[in-house]
Structure formats: C-alpha cells, structure tokens
Design a protein around this motif. Structure first.
Motif, short mmCIF file in Angstrom:
data_model
loop_
_atom_site.label_atom_id
_atom_site.label_comp_id
_atom_site.label_asym_id
_atom_site.label_seq_id
_atom_site.Cartn_x
_atom_site.Cartn_y
_atom_site.Cartn_z
N MET A 175 -123.08 50.99 -72.06
CA MET A 175 -121.58 50.23 -71.67
C MET A 175 -121.61 49.63 -70.58
SD MET A 175 -120.01 52.72 -74.25
CE MET A 175 -120.73 54.50 -73.27
N MET A 176 -120.99 48.57 -69.77
CA MET A 176 -120.49 48.36 -68.64
C MET A 176 -119.16 47.43 -68.86
SD MET A 176 -123.90 45.90 -67.89
CE MET A 176 -123.74 45.78 -66.13
N GLY A 177 -118.27 47.97 -67.09
CA GLY A 177 -117.52 47.28 -67.51
C GLY A 177 -117.21 46.41 -65.52
N ARG A 178 -116.34 45.62 -65.20
CA ARG A 178 -115.99 44.81 -64.55
C ARG A 178 -114.45 45.14 -64.55
NH1 ARG A 178 -113.37 40.35 -62.67
NH2 ARG A 178 -114.14 39.22 -60.62
N PHE A 179 -113.34 46.95 -63.05
CA PHE A 179 -112.49 46.35 -63.01
C PHE A 179 -111.73 44.94 -62.02
CE2 PHE A 179 -108.59 48.64 -61.70
CZ PHE A 179 -108.06 48.76 -62.73
N ASN A 180 -110.67 44.77 -62.28
CA ASN A 180 -110.31 44.17 -61.01
C ASN A 180 -109.15 44.48 -60.75
OD1 ASN A 180 -109.65 41.67 -59.16
ND2 ASN A 180 -108.09 40.56 -60.74
N GLU A 181 -109.24 44.74 -59.44
CA GLU A 181 -107.95 45.93 -58.20
C GLU A 181 -107.10 45.32 -58.41
OE1 GLU A 181 -108.89 48.55 -58.02
OE2 GLU A 181 -110.35 49.14 -57.75
#
Length: 181
Positions: A175-181
């Motif tokens: 499970m992968m994620g990318r968070f945009n601050e």
C-alpha cells in the motif's frame, strides 16, 4: 473531472493522454478484459468483475461530473491502449484523498504511458486541493514500485500473503501513498 489533453512522445511513438468520454465505453470494456489476461500485476483474472458498456458509460459520466474523480485514457493513432482512474470518497473524513489505478496493454509497456497517466493525475490532484493519492501494487512489480517512489509515493503498509497467483504462491500487496503538503 475533465482535464486538457496532453500530447506525449516517448521511444518513437506519439500518444495523447485525455479524459475518457462516453463514446470510449465499448473499447474500454474490451480493453480491460484483454489487459486483465495479460498480467498478474492486477487484481482480476480475465473476465472477473467484468464491466460492460453501460457500466463504463456510467463510470465515465460519474467521473466527468465529480470533482474528486478522474478517468484518463492513453490514445495512440485513435486507439485507446491504456487508462487510469482516480476515485475520491464522499465521506468527509476521507474527502482529502483519492485512490489511483492504472492499466496499459502489454505491447505498450516501456513507453512511459503509465508514468504519464500518473503524472497527469498527480498534477490534477495537486491543483484540485486533493492532499493524498493512494494505490496498491504487487510486491513483484519492481518497475511500478520504482516509478511510484520516484514520483513521491512511499510504502505505507504491507498486506501479507494478499494475492494467490498462478504459480500457487501467495504474494504481498504494498500500500503506497503520496501526500501533498
């Protein structure tokens, strides 16, 4: 949501990334069935969870109207050869994120089609106030994992022995994620 067309040229082929339209439904139904039979990187065996033409028409209509959804296709010489979807959630506690999925015909692997579908999805998400993109990937799909990491995704969890493949063995899903601050 609808985005502007993006023209790409990679390894000698021209293709366009664009929003799906209702007229794509028949081709998408057939394409998804074909792609499911070409790789074990996806969740489905060929023919499982089949989506017919009306089903794709409804998905495209919903995704075109919903500001938290995005349905893209990659087109080579008027032929759809891959697609991706970002699906948001109507629940307030999850309204900041979307889930991404992609599939490309095997004969078009190596032309950065999946990469460009994802890059357009990231650009759309970042400019639409979406804070997080999530995805799942089979642990053996090294090329995809490296691409996702290069584009800012991190492994957030592992679903152990999550998928049974044709060799009779169980494999993990990352499970992968990318968070945009």
């Amino acid at each position: 949501m609808i985005i502007n067309n993006k023209d790409c040229y990679v390894n000698g082929i021209n293709y366009t990334v664009r929003s799906a339209i209702v007229e794509d439904a028949m081709v998408l139904s057939e394409l998804r069935l074909q792609i499911d039979g070409e790789t074990e990187n996806l969740d489905r065996e060929k023919g499982e969870a089949f989506i017919d033409i009306p089903g794709f028409e409804q998905i495209i209509k919903t995704d075109s109207e919903n500001p938290k959804n995005l349905f893209l296709v990659a087109v080579v010489q008027e032929r759809i050869i891959g697609f991706s979807r970002c699906e948001g959630n109507h629940l307030i506690r999850f309204s900041h994120k979307i889930e991404f999925g992609v599939c490309v015909l095997k004969e078009y692997w190596g032309y950065s089609i999946g990469k460009n579908l994802l890059k357009e999805s990231i650009l759309w998400a970042d400019t639409s106030g979406i804070k997080k993109i999530t995805l799942n990937v089979l642990e053996t799909n090294d090329k995809a994992i490296k691409l996702y990491e290069k584009l800012g995704f991190e492994i957030e969890g592992i679903l152990r022995k999550d998928k049974l493949l044709s060799d009779g063995n169980y494999y993990n899903t990352l499970m992968m994620g990318r968070f945009n601050e």
